[in-house]
Enzyme design. Structure first.
Site, short mmCIF file in Angstrom:
data_model
loop_
_atom_site.label_atom_id
_atom_site.label_comp_id
_atom_site.label_asym_id
_atom_site.label_seq_id
_atom_site.Cartn_x
_atom_site.Cartn_y
_atom_site.Cartn_z
CG ASN A 38 -1.99 1.02 1.17
OD1 ASN A 38 -2.75 1.10 0.22
ND2 ASN A 38 -2.08 1.82 2.22
CB VAL A 66 -4.13 3.15 -6.99
CG1 VAL A 66 -4.00 1.84 -6.23
CG2 VAL A 66 -4.06 2.90 -8.51
N PRO A 67 -6.70 4.23 -4.56
CG PRO A 67 -8.92 3.76 -4.01
CD PRO A 67 -7.88 3.57 -5.08
CB CYS A 68 -2.91 3.93 -0.89
SG CYS A 68 -2.26 5.52 -1.42
CG HIS A 69 -7.30 8.22 0.12
ND1 HIS A 69 -7.10 8.05 -1.24
CD2 HIS A 69 -8.62 8.45 0.30
CE1 HIS A 69 -8.26 8.21 -1.86
NE2 HIS A 69 -9.20 8.45 -0.95
#
Length: 174
Positions: A131, A140-143
């Site tokens: 991540n 690519v929503p790592c948050h």
């Protein structure tokens, strides 16, 4: 051995409510990186790790990509869904990054849930590392990945920015 020319990538800078983002695209219109301006060194490190010595040229991303990024930050939370991304990494990293794109807007997952989603429930730390190596923030929503206790942990763009992104998406956080 042939002399292979480094690939040329375009670096665009897009103003957003949470600061300027750096948007890197290739000649085919795939997003290779997206990060926040204060983290350009990190982005460059990840680009080199993933693609070697690509030539980065300042310019404008294709209008459809640029406007999708602007629209998402402007409130159209589906605007990034169709964007093509291209990453280079291990099979495990690809699995983690693909799983990130399946987390719905406004929802979060824990690192344990992320590991389980790719069929590796014991690989929580490895999922967290993958991540953190994601070169394409927001798209690519790592948050959307949080600690098991609901804490907003480990975001390369800063916890305040992670909090803003999640609030922007309407996610409830602890």
């Amino acid at each position: 051995m042939r002399n292979v020319q480094p690939e040329t990538l375009t670096l665009d800078r897009v103003a957003t409510p949470t600061g300027e983002v750096l948007l890197v695209v290739d000649a085919d219109g795939a997003v290779r990186a997206l990060d926040f301006a204060g983290y350009e060194d990190r982005m460059m490190r990840l680009l080199r790790r993933h693609w070697g010595e690509a030539e980065l040229v300042e310019g404008r991303a294709p209008a459809a990509i640029r406007s999708a990024v602007e629209a998402w930050f402007g409130g159209d939370l589906a605007a990034l869904d169709g964007l093509k991304v291209k990453t280079n990494g291990t099979d495990f990293q690809h699995a983690v990054w693909a799983a990130l794109r399946t987390i719905p807007v406004g929802e979060t997952r824990t690192y344990g849930q992320l590991a389980a989603a790719i069929g590796s429930p014991k690989a929580v730390r490895a999922a967290g590392l993958a991540n953190g190596q994601n070169p394409i923030a927001v798209i690519v929503p790592c948050h959307r990945v949080i600690g098991a206790n609901g804490a907003l942990t480990g975001y390369a763009g800063g916890i305040e920015r992670k909090q803003w992104l999640l609030a922007h998406e309407g996610a409830r956080t602890a």
